[in-house]
Design an enzyme around this catalytic site. Structure first.
Site, short mmCIF file in Angstrom:
data_model
loop_
_atom_site.label_atom_id
_atom_site.label_comp_id
_atom_site.label_asym_id
_atom_site.label_seq_id
_atom_site.Cartn_x
_atom_site.Cartn_y
_atom_site.Cartn_z
N ASP A 183 0.38 -0.70 -11.33
CA ASP A 183 -0.83 -0.10 -10.79
C ASP A 183 -0.79 1.41 -11.05
O ASP A 183 0.27 2.04 -11.02
CB ASP A 183 -0.94 -0.36 -9.29
CG ASP A 183 -2.27 0.09 -8.73
OD1 ASP A 183 -3.21 -0.72 -8.75
OD2 ASP A 183 -2.38 1.25 -8.30
N GLU A 254 -0.42 -14.73 -8.03
CA GLU A 254 -0.43 -14.73 -6.57
C GLU A 254 -1.58 -13.84 -6.14
O GLU A 254 -1.65 -12.66 -6.52
CB GLU A 254 0.88 -14.20 -5.99
CG GLU A 254 0.88 -14.28 -4.47
CD GLU A 254 1.95 -13.43 -3.82
OE1 GLU A 254 1.58 -12.57 -2.98
OE2 GLU A 254 3.13 -13.61 -4.15
N LEU A 255 -2.48 -14.40 -5.33
CA LEU A 255 -3.72 -13.71 -5.01
C LEU A 255 -3.80 -13.43 -3.51
O LEU A 255 -2.79 -13.23 -2.86
CB LEU A 255 -4.90 -14.55 -5.52
CG LEU A 255 -4.80 -14.91 -7.02
CD1 LEU A 255 -5.90 -15.88 -7.43
CD2 LEU A 255 -4.83 -13.65 -7.88
N GLU A 386 -10.20 -11.00 3.92
CA GLU A 386 -8.92 -10.30 3.99
C GLU A 386 -9.15 -8.80 4.16
O GLU A 386 -9.89 -8.18 3.40
CB GLU A 386 -8.12 -10.56 2.69
CG GLU A 386 -6.75 -9.94 2.68
CD GLU A 386 -6.01 -10.22 1.38
OE1 GLU A 386 -4.77 -10.31 1.41
OE2 GLU A 386 -6.68 -10.33 0.32
#
EC number: 1.2.1.79
Length: 517
Positions: A183, A254-255, A386
């Site tokens: 990132d 993976e989310l 979320e």
């Protein structure tokens, strides 16, 4: 609070793999706790990815040709270096992510566990294994594990070491080359570990890190790699899955998660309340597997809520490069804005703040109090979506059946936590939850740390698994090699097909009597 050494970050900047022939813009990376400048990294472009993949393909062929035991030994030496350099590595994690030191240590332990597991199991799991041939006396069959080639890893900012290098380790053990896009907010965590892997004996061009925007660097990685590992939002995961599908390459992800905790009657409430603070507010709630929904049996809800709120109120929110802080900072203004918006929306629609609910600029630019809400409904932003921040909702329920139904009433299915009167009771509840991992009498860490078991999500929480044998085999292509001995399937001794084919059918039918057929 000591200030991180800028010279260390300047040194790490040199490990960013970009095309030296080009002139690149740079991005300033800041210390999350204070906003002070840490250093600058080059911003990669599509051409950098193309050049890196070309170098990686050449290096990968040589790396894959080395015995698996040699590749595994590199991972084991890297593990030892991580142990020795752990204090420096935790400094780097904290500086660019803002998390508390204990949460940074989780990453270090995760890297240690992953390196240890894959270095130990890779020689056995990747070895060719015999299978019964179609005609056992005539055919000798074996299955080989071939590396995919060049694996792309697109990593998030929330666990910037573990979710970049931790995913690269099994890919490397399997004989692949890896291109990592960290990132843009957290490149140094990946770069610091690249240095350690190089020191452990990994050829430099087998693992390269290219910082840069996802729309540019990430897109080109998807267009260039042979397999993609992604950790991030469900929305971005859908987009990347479509792009991988267009190229017919493998994809694992993976989310997101909207993870539940169930507290049943008979649970140890004091212990559950203390553990829930970790489960909900690790890395200030910026964790895909952290808890955001608490379902508590109505007969104990008042007592549990009192204990939990007291434990949250007692947690130390602050910036410290030691273990004195329990909860750290959010990472960015965008995260602060999201959390603030979710709390404001919930309160405006009738939710009650039991503790927290406020930004804390007196502690640092991006701090927000750990917050517990009651009275949350599905109409509120935080009801079903979320938050990915220090916000959790608590719901009294009539019993286990309602708790399970409400826990499963979501598109997500990543992680869950269960607290019951006994482990056996907890096991019965856990097996009915639609979640890739379930922890009994803890929040998430034991399931994450059990690297021999698969970890991943159901529903929109993920595709594929990391950890366990699946976490290694997904980076390989199974190849079946079948040798025919003594005679092939042509008719022997000049027999006509009219006689040979019935004989062949008779042999095939007789194979049903062999064990395992």
């Amino acid at each position: 609070m000591p200030v991180p050494d800028p010279a260390e970050f300047a040194r790490l900047s040199g490990f960013a793999a970009v095309d030296s022939a080009g002139v690149h813009a740079t991005r300033t990376i800041t210390e999350v706790f204070t906003g002070r400048e840490l250093g600058e990294v080059p911003v990669g472009a599509a051409g950098d990815v193309i050049a890196a993949v070309e170098r990686a393909r050449v290096a990968q062929a040589r790396w894959a040709a080395r015995p698996v035991a040699e590749r595994a030994a590199v991972l084991d030496r890297y593990r030892a270096l991580v142990v020795g350099e752990r204090e420096r590595l935790m400094d780097v994690i904290q500086a660019e992510s803002g998390k508390a030191r204990w949460a940074a240590q989780e990453e270090i332990m995760g890297l240690m566990f992953a390196a240890r597991y894959f270095s130990r199991v890779a020689p056995k799991l990747l070895a060719p294994h015999r299978v019964r041939g179609a005609f056992p006396l005539l055919n000798r069959a074996a299955v080989h594990a071939r590396p995919k080639g060049v694996v792309g890893v697109i990593a998030p900012w929330n666990y910037p070491m573990l979710l970049s290098i931790g995913d690269a380790l099994p890919a490397l053990a399997a004989g692949n080359a890896v291109i990592v896009k960290p990132d843009s907010q957290t490149p140094y965590s990946a770069l610091a570990n690249v240095e350690l892997l190089w020191r452990a004996g990994l050829p430099r061009e087998v693992l390269q890190v290219i910082p840069g925007p996802g729309a540019v660097v990430g897109t080109q990685i998807v267009r260039s790699c042979d397999y993609l590992m992604f950790t991030g939002s469900s929305e971005t995961g859908r987009t990347l899955a479509r792009e991988c599908g267009d190229r017919l390459i493998g994809f694992s992800a993976e989310l997101g998660g909207k993870n539940p905790m169930i507290v049943a009657r008979g649970a140890d409430l004091a212990k559950a309340a203390r553990a829930a603070v970790r489960a909900c507010f690790s890395n200030a709630g910026q964790l895909c597997i952290s808890i955001e929904r608490l379902y508590v049996d109505s007969t104990v809800a008042a007592e549990f809520t009192e204990l939990f709120v007291a434990a949250v109120r007692a947690a130390n929110l602050g910036a410290a490069y030691d273990f004195s802080a329990d909860i750290g900072s959010l990472i960015s203004p965008a995260q602060l804005e999201t959390v603030t918006a979710h709390v404001t929306d919930a309160v405006s629609k009738g939710a009650t703040v039991l503790v927290g609910g406020n930004a804390r600029p007196d502690l640092g630019p991006l701090f927000f109090e750990p917050t517990v809400l009651s009275g949350v409904t599905d109409e509120m932003e935080c009801g079903r979506n979320e938050t990915f921040g220090p916000l959790v909702s608590i719901y009294p329920v009539s019993g286990v059946e309602e708790a399970i139904a409400r826990a499963n009433d979501t598109e997500y299915g990543l992680n869950a936590s269960v607290w019951a009167a006994s482990t056996v009771d907890g096991q019965r509840i856990a097996e009915r939850l639609n979640a890739g991992t379930v922890c009994i009498d803890e929040g998430y860490a034991p399931a994450w740390g059990t690297t021999a078991a698969p970890m991943g999500g159901m529903g929109i929480s993920g595709v594929g698994r990391r950890h366990g044998p699946d976490g290694l085999s997904k980076f390989t292509e199974p190849q079946s090699v079948v040798a025919t001995r003594w005679m092939n399937l042509d008719p022997p001794f000049g027999l006509p097909q009219s006689r040979w084919q019935p004989m062949l059918m008779g042999i095939a039918r007789s194979l049903r009597f062999l064990p395992g057929r």
